[in-house]
Design an enzyme around this catalytic site. Structure first.
Site, PDB file in Angstrom:
ATOM      1  N   ASP A  49      -4.702 -13.093   3.057  1.00 36.40           N
ATOM      2  CA  ASP A  49      -5.992 -12.732   3.654  1.00 36.40           C
ATOM      3  C   ASP A  49      -7.195 -13.016   2.772  1.00 36.40           C
ATOM      4  O   ASP A  49      -8.310 -12.578   3.077  1.00 36.40           O
ATOM      5  CB  ASP A  49      -5.983 -11.251   4.091  1.00 36.40           C
ATOM      6  CG  ASP A  49      -5.184 -10.365   3.179  1.00 36.40           C
ATOM      7  OD1 ASP A  49      -4.870 -10.795   2.065  1.00 36.40           O
ATOM      8  OD2 ASP A  49      -4.887  -9.226   3.579  1.00 36.40           O
ATOM      9  N   HIS A  54       0.827  -1.227   0.000  1.00 32.39           N
ATOM     10  CA  HIS A  54       0.000   0.000   0.000  1.00 32.39           C
ATOM     11  C   HIS A  54       0.853   1.265   0.000  1.00 32.39           C
ATOM     12  O   HIS A  54       0.321   2.369  -0.003  1.00 32.39           O
ATOM     13  CB  HIS A  54      -0.933   0.017   1.212  1.00 32.39           C
ATOM     14  CG  HIS A  54      -1.954  -1.067   1.186  1.00 32.39           C
ATOM     15  ND1 HIS A  54      -2.834  -1.237   0.135  1.00 32.39           N
ATOM     16  CD2 HIS A  54      -2.242  -2.062   2.077  1.00 32.39           C
ATOM     17  CE1 HIS A  54      -3.616  -2.286   0.369  1.00 32.39           C
ATOM     18  NE2 HIS A  54      -3.267  -2.803   1.536  1.00 32.39           N
ATOM     19  N   HIS A  71      -6.522  -7.308  -0.510  1.00 37.20           N
ATOM     20  CA  HIS A  71      -6.634  -5.869  -0.743  1.00 37.20           C
ATOM     21  C   HIS A  71      -5.867  -5.495  -2.004  1.00 37.20           C
ATOM     22  O   HIS A  71      -4.766  -6.008  -2.242  1.00 37.20           O
ATOM     23  CB  HIS A  71      -6.051  -5.087   0.440  1.00 37.20           C
ATOM     24  CG  HIS A  71      -6.642  -5.449   1.762  1.00 37.20           C
ATOM     25  ND1 HIS A  71      -6.114  -6.444   2.559  1.00 37.20           N
ATOM     26  CD2 HIS A  71      -7.715  -4.959   2.417  1.00 37.20           C
ATOM     27  CE1 HIS A  71      -6.840  -6.552   3.664  1.00 37.20           C
ATOM     28  NE2 HIS A  71      -7.822  -5.667   3.610  1.00 37.20           N
ATOM     29  N   ASP A  79      -2.970 -10.634  -2.639  1.00 38.81           N
ATOM     30  CA  ASP A  79      -3.536 -10.170  -1.362  1.00 38.81           C
ATOM     31  C   ASP A  79      -5.013  -9.832  -1.581  1.00 38.81           C
ATOM     32  O   ASP A  79      -5.425  -9.471  -2.682  1.00 38.81           O
ATOM     33  CB  ASP A  79      -2.780  -8.909  -0.920  1.00 38.81           C
ATOM     34  CG  ASP A  79      -3.076  -8.515   0.518  1.00 38.81           C
ATOM     35  OD1 ASP A  79      -2.245  -8.823   1.389  1.00 38.81           O
ATOM     36  OD2 ASP A  79      -4.136  -7.896   0.757  1.00 38.81           O
TER      37      ASP A  79
END
Length: 443
Positions: A236, A108, A149, A147
């Site tokens: 995740d 991120h 996200h 991931d």
């Protein structure tokens, strides 16, 4: 059987709070399980010790504002440095592939950095990629981000780079942080099509991920013909993860790894610390090492309904059709401070959820048919009214784009307090404060 490298860095001294899910136990349970199962005794496995990244390697890829000294980077530099240890081992042919089990995560963290967001301050994979390009002359690299996200920071860093293919398969950004990663985001004017986002419905499991890999992701990678593949390995998407809503199993992650065949995998998120991470990481590691992972089974069974069958196949077919139909739409600007050429303009607002502030950014990219194009980013931390400028001359820049980068630095060092020039072509970094060139490392 592959010669597989592994490195652990749990970052005992770094956390976002005693009960925050991003804590050292994320790796400790995995480490314990892998040792208990005897996997470290496999003849093809080689463990490496953590390393520390050089600050120059960071600034080649990311602009740290307002300066390096205002950030606590100790743990982040070791997470990056450990990834570099495996990258160097790969280049020296000591290993066939490797898995960097490190924290803090990084995907991120973008081209400009004012603080921590999504638990990330430095981008482990992006810095690794540019070190491999600068040090070993690697030309084309594909990143497959698994991931849950969207890896908005990695996308941000390489959005204008035609020699890095960034693919992210993740839970739809309308249902989860960071709210980006839509299929319309396909790259900048000199790198259109170098970004592929596949946002999935909540509830998708092994079947949907493997279908997308087989029918969309891997054909795109094969068409790109990368020299290396790096897996931004977030765990995740597992059916027990407390921060997400997907249904992937540990064996599903093993199969994903088997299909991707990454040269390097670098850990990102994953917060089911006891019930999932040890199993997922073990399945990934066994898949990398060319060993059987079919016996890796979690103690808990999936409880939620999986989105699969015709539903996910139809969804992905429609999404692929939408992606193919998207056409670029550029806004051109002719500002007085811009050197000669056609410059595409865009604006971006970036939220730092960890620290609770926003960065507003104006971006200009020089449209070029010969290289990735000069990039100018005028960045402002809104809460402090602090402003700084990044100018980037890309790897393999053409003479006109190289000169444009120098011209921008010359102009803005007279206008703004902080100006960073990343000259990736010459592998140089220059920093100006109040019009004077200074040592960016504070020495």
């Amino acid at each position: 059987m592959n010669k597989t490298g592994i490195i652990f860095f749990p970052a005992f001294d770094w956390s976002l709070g005693e009960f925050h899910p991003e804590r050292e136990e994320r790796l400790l349970y995995t480490q314990e399980q892998i040792f208990e199962e005897g996997i470290m005794d496999l003849p093809q496995v080689r463990q490496y010790s953590p390393g520390v990244a050089d600050l120059f390697d960071v600034l080649r890829t990311q602009a740290i504002f307002p300066d390096l000294q205002q950030h606590n980077l100790d743990a982040h530099l070791i997470a990056v440095g450990s990834s570099l240890v495996l990258g160097n081992a790969l280049m020296k042919k000591e290993i066939t592939n490797g898995f960097a089990l490190v924290r803090p995560p990084g995907h991120h963290s973008g081209a400009t950095v004012w603080g921590n967001r999504g638990f990330c301050t430095l981008n482990n994979e992006a810095i690794l990629i540019n070190v491999l390009r600068a040090k070993y002359g690697i030309k084309k690299i594909a990143v497959i981000d698994t991931d849950v996200h969207h890896g908005d920071g990695t996308q941000d860093i390489f959005y204008h780079d035609p020699n890095v293919l960034y693919i992210s398969i993740h839970q739809d950004g309308r249902t989860i942080f960071p709210g980006t990663g839509f299929t319309e985001e396909k790259g900048g004017p000199n790198a259109w099509g170098s970004v592929l986002n596949i946002p999935l419905l909540p509830g998708v499991g092994d079947e949907g991920f493997l279908y997308a890999l087989e029918n969309w992701i891997m054909p795109a990678v094969e068409a790109f013909k990368p020299d290396l593949i790096i897996n931004s390995a977030g765990q995740d998407n597992h059916f027990t993860d407390p921060l997400a809503s997907m249904n992937v199993t540990a064996r599903g992650y093993g199969k994903i790894t088997e299909m991707i065949k990454p040269d390097l995998a670098v850990l990102e998120g994953g917060y089911a610390i006891e019930g999932a991470l040890p199993y997922i990481n073990m399945a990934i590691f066994l898949a990398l090492a060319g060993e059987d992972y079919s016996g890796v089974v979690e103690s808990q069974k999936p409880q939620n309904t999986e989105i699969g069958g015709d539903t996910i196949r139809s969804f992905l077919t429609d999404l692929k059709r939408t992606n193919k139909a998207v056409r670029p739409s550029w806004v051109f600007r002719k500002e007085q401070f811009l050197p000669a050429g056609d410059w595409v303009y865009s604006e971006k607002s970036i939220y730092y959820d960890t620290d609770g502030f926003k960065e507003n950014r104006k971006e200009y990219i020089r449209k070029c048919s010969h290289c990735g194009g000069t990039v100018l980013m005028i960045s402002q931390k809104t809460s402090a009214f602090q402003k700084a400028v990044l100018a980037r001359i890309p790897f393999e820049a053409c003479p006109d784009c190289e000169q444009a980068g120098y011209d921008l630095a010359e102009t803005f060092k007279k206008l703004e307090k902080t100006v960073l020039l990343q000259n990736q072509l010459r592998d140089q970094v220059h920093l100006w404060r109040d019009g004077r060139e200074v040592n960016p490392f504070g020495g």
